[in-house]
Design a protein around this motif. Sequence first.
Motif, PDB file in Angstrom:
ATOM      1  N   VAL A  98      42.443  34.619  52.541  1.00 42.92           N
ATOM      2  CA  VAL A  98      43.530  35.389  51.917  1.00 42.92           C
ATOM      3  C   VAL A  98      44.847  34.707  52.244  1.00 42.92           C
ATOM      4  O   VAL A  98      45.080  34.304  53.388  1.00 42.92           O
ATOM      5  CB  VAL A  98      43.551  36.844  52.414  1.00 42.92           C
ATOM      6  N   THR A  99      45.728  34.582  51.245  1.00 43.00           N
ATOM      7  CA  THR A  99      47.058  33.995  51.455  1.00 43.00           C
ATOM      8  C   THR A  99      48.098  34.878  50.786  1.00 43.00           C
ATOM      9  O   THR A  99      47.914  35.295  49.629  1.00 43.00           O
ATOM     10  CB  THR A  99      47.156  32.576  50.867  1.00 43.00           C
ATOM     11  N   LEU A 100      49.177  35.165  51.491  1.00 48.01           N
ATOM     12  CA  LEU A 100      50.273  35.941  50.918  1.00 48.01           C
ATOM     13  C   LEU A 100      51.189  35.023  50.121  1.00 48.01           C
ATOM     14  O   LEU A 100      51.523  33.926  50.564  1.00 48.01           O
ATOM     15  CB  LEU A 100      51.079  36.616  52.030  1.00 48.01           C
ATOM     16  N   ALA A 101      51.623  35.497  48.929  1.00 54.36           N
ATOM     17  CA  ALA A 101      52.432  34.653  48.048  1.00 54.36           C
ATOM     18  C   ALA A 101      53.691  35.332  47.541  1.00 54.36           C
ATOM     19  O   ALA A 101      54.341  34.825  46.624  1.00 54.36           O
ATOM     20  CB  ALA A 101      51.579  34.178  46.863  1.00 54.36           C
ATOM     21  N   GLY A 102      54.069  36.479  48.110  1.00 53.74           N
ATOM     22  CA  GLY A 102      55.342  37.097  47.762  1.00 53.74           C
ATOM     23  C   GLY A 102      55.301  37.924  46.492  1.00 53.74           C
ATOM     24  O   GLY A 102      54.275  38.035  45.819  1.00 53.74           O
ATOM     25  N   VAL A 136      43.084  35.216  46.874  1.00 56.07           N
ATOM     26  CA  VAL A 136      41.795  35.456  47.521  1.00 56.07           C
ATOM     27  C   VAL A 136      40.837  34.357  47.081  1.00 56.07           C
ATOM     28  O   VAL A 136      40.645  34.134  45.883  1.00 56.07           O
ATOM     29  CB  VAL A 136      41.218  36.842  47.166  1.00 56.07           C
ATOM     30  N   GLY A 137      40.255  33.663  48.049  1.00 58.56           N
ATOM     31  CA  GLY A 137      39.365  32.555  47.751  1.00 58.56           C
ATOM     32  C   GLY A 137      38.155  32.970  46.932  1.00 58.56           C
ATOM     33  O   GLY A 137      37.626  34.075  47.093  1.00 58.56           O
ATOM     34  N   ASP A 138      37.708  32.057  46.069  1.00 64.02           N
ATOM     35  CA  ASP A 138      36.618  32.342  45.126  1.00 64.02           C
ATOM     36  C   ASP A 138      35.653  31.162  45.121  1.00 64.02           C
ATOM     37  O   ASP A 138      35.903  30.147  44.457  1.00 64.02           O
ATOM     38  CB  ASP A 138      37.209  32.567  43.737  1.00 64.02           C
ATOM     39  N   GLN A 162      29.475  35.301  47.598  1.00 59.90           N
ATOM     40  CA  GLN A 162      30.409  35.536  46.496  1.00 59.90           C
ATOM     41  C   GLN A 162      30.749  37.017  46.339  1.00 59.90           C
ATOM     42  O   GLN A 162      31.914  37.393  46.158  1.00 59.90           O
ATOM     43  CB  GLN A 162      29.812  35.005  45.190  1.00 59.90           C
ATOM     44  N   ALA A 163      29.727  37.879  46.405  1.00 56.71           N
ATOM     45  CA  ALA A 163      29.956  39.304  46.176  1.00 56.71           C
ATOM     46  C   ALA A 163      30.901  39.899  47.214  1.00 56.71           C
ATOM     47  O   ALA A 163      31.658  40.832  46.916  1.00 56.71           O
ATOM     48  CB  ALA A 163      28.628  40.050  46.189  1.00 56.71           C
ATOM     49  N   VAL A 164      30.894  39.345  48.430  1.00 55.78           N
ATOM     50  CA  VAL A 164      31.771  39.856  49.483  1.00 55.78           C
ATOM     51  C   VAL A 164      33.227  39.519  49.175  1.00 55.78           C
ATOM     52  O   VAL A 164      34.121  40.371  49.282  1.00 55.78           O
ATOM     53  CB  VAL A 164      31.350  39.286  50.849  1.00 55.78           C
ATOM     54  N   PHE A 165      33.486  38.278  48.774  1.00 58.65           N
ATOM     55  CA  PHE A 165      34.851  37.896  48.393  1.00 58.65           C
ATOM     56  C   PHE A 165      35.331  38.714  47.199  1.00 58.65           C
ATOM     57  O   PHE A 165      36.490  39.147  47.158  1.00 58.65           O
ATOM     58  CB  PHE A 165      34.913  36.406  48.061  1.00 58.65           C
ATOM     59  N   ASP A 166      34.436  38.935  46.238  1.00 59.22           N
ATOM     60  CA  ASP A 166      34.802  39.724  45.054  1.00 59.22           C
ATOM     61  C   ASP A 166      35.150  41.153  45.444  1.00 59.22           C
ATOM     62  O   ASP A 166      36.087  41.755  44.896  1.00 59.22           O
ATOM     63  CB  ASP A 166      33.655  39.732  44.043  1.00 59.22           C
ATOM     64  N   ASP A 167      34.389  41.716  46.388  1.00 62.95           N
ATOM     65  CA  ASP A 167      34.644  43.088  46.812  1.00 62.95           C
ATOM     66  C   ASP A 167      36.011  43.212  47.477  1.00 62.95           C
ATOM     67  O   ASP A 167      36.758  44.170  47.223  1.00 62.95           O
ATOM     68  CB  ASP A 167      33.543  43.536  47.776  1.00 62.95           C
ATOM     69  N   ARG A 197      42.836  34.697  42.099  1.00 62.95           N
ATOM     70  CA  ARG A 197      41.715  34.017  42.723  1.00 62.95           C
ATOM     71  C   ARG A 197      41.961  32.504  42.707  1.00 62.95           C
ATOM     72  O   ARG A 197      42.508  31.947  41.754  1.00 62.95           O
ATOM     73  CB  ARG A 197      40.400  34.331  41.988  1.00 62.95           C
ATOM     74  N   ASN A 198      41.553  31.850  43.780  1.00 63.77           N
ATOM     75  CA  ASN A 198      41.712  30.397  43.875  1.00 63.77           C
ATOM     76  C   ASN A 198      40.406  29.785  44.386  1.00 63.77           C
ATOM     77  O   ASN A 198      39.641  30.446  45.094  1.00 63.77           O
ATOM     78  CB  ASN A 198      42.865  30.032  44.799  1.00 63.77           C
TER      79      ASN A 198
END
Length: 432
Positions: free
Chosen positions: A281-285, A296-298, A316-321, A335-336
Amino acid sequence: METDSKLFSGSDDPLLDRGIALQLFDERLIKKVRQPSLLSSVHGRIETVLLTLPSWILRYQRQPEIRSSSAAVWSLLQQLPDTAEYTIVTHEEAEAELEVWLDELNASGRARVLTAPNKMRFGSWPQDGFAVCVDRSDSRRYLLEPVPYRSPEDACIPGMIAASAAADRTQVPLCFEGGNMLVGDDFWLLGMDSAVQSVKLGLIDRQGQETRRQALHRVFTQRVEGERKLHLIGSRIPVPGFEREALVRKMTIDGHTWDEVLYRGNGTGTVQPIFHIDAFVTLAGRGPSGVYTVLVGDPGMAAELLNQEPWPHATQAVFDDIAEQLTILGFNVVRNPLPLAYHDDEIHKVRAWYFATANNALVEIADATRTVWLPCYGNSDHPELETTDQKNEEIWRGLGFDVQLLADFHPFARNLGAAHCIAKCLAREASP
C-alpha cells in the motif's frame, strides 16, 4: 530452600514479557505523550532521513549481492533532494568509507554520522524500530518505541538517534512497527496483525461496555496518534500462514530436488498478504476532488503485463479484498503491478519467492510539488520486469508526481523490504 526455576523463567512469549514490563515501569521512566501526533509518511518536504548502514554495505564489495545492495543505497542518496539532511548510523570500521561516499555526494555538510562498535549487530531497516511524533501540548518531538524488536542491538538505535536529534524517547506498551503503519493527513493506517497482537498480549484494556474494537481505538489514540482517524488494514479472507507444509514444497531443477519457498514473511494466523502494509500500500495524496488516493499492489496486473499466467501463490484474492475495503472506507484506490520474482540459492538448492515491490517507495507531497522515489527491478537477471517498472512509473506520473527511478532493489526486496524500509524520515517540513 529450593526455588522453582519456572517462576523466574519468564513466559514462552518474549513479546508478552516485554509488554507487561512496559506497563509496570514507573511513569517517570516510561513517559506518556499527552497529545501524540505522528509524523506523516508522505506530507511535507523531507528534511531529515535516517539510514542504518552496517559496515558490509560500505566495505565488502566482492560479492555481487553486496555490490547491488550498495548501488541501491547509493542511488537513493544520489536522488534525494540536496536540501535533505542525513542521520546515518554505521560501524566504526566503515566510517572512512562512508565519509568518502558523502564527499562524492557533496553531502558531508548536511550529514550527521553516528558510529556503533564493530561488534554491535544491527540491520539496515530503520523504518520499523520506532515512530516519530510531536506532542501537540508542548511541541516536543518523541521517538515512540513499540513492544516488538528485531534484536537487542536494533533497540539501541533509537537512543543513539534521540541523543543526536534533540528528541525525547519513550516506550509504548503496544505492538506496531514503522513499516506496518502509514500516516496520511487526517487518517492513518495500521496493519491488522499489529492490532491483533496488541489484543492477544493483553495490552488493550476494555472499559465499561466497550467493544474490543472501541478499546483498541481508544488506547492507540491515547498512546500513538490523537488526532487522525485510524483504519485497520487486513484481509477478511484466509491468508496462507507460516506452516511448513504451506511454506515449502519440493520441485525438480535439472534433475535435482530443490525446496521452493512460498509466502515468505507470513506468520501463523496473519491477516496480511505481506507482513508489513508498506510493501503493498502506498499513500498518494488527495486529487482535485479532495478524495485521498492510495495505491494497492496487484499481482494479477503484473502477470498480465508480463504475458504470463497468474502466480497461483500470489494471494490475489487477499490483495483484492484489501483494495475493496479501502474503497468502502472512501479512498480512491488505484491498482499498480506487484510482480512475484524468485531467487535461486544453488548451493543449498532453494528457490525463494518474493514480491518485487514498487509500493515500498518514498513519497513527498509538499506545496504544489509531488515526488516519488521508486525502486526498480528490471535488470539483466529479470529484464522482463522493465515492463512493470514502466507501468508503475506511468501510474505515478498520471497522478501528477515527478518520478525518480532508483536502482535495482532486488537484494532488499528478497529480504522483504525496499526503499521505504531502508530510509526513515525523521523530520518533514509541515504542509500549509
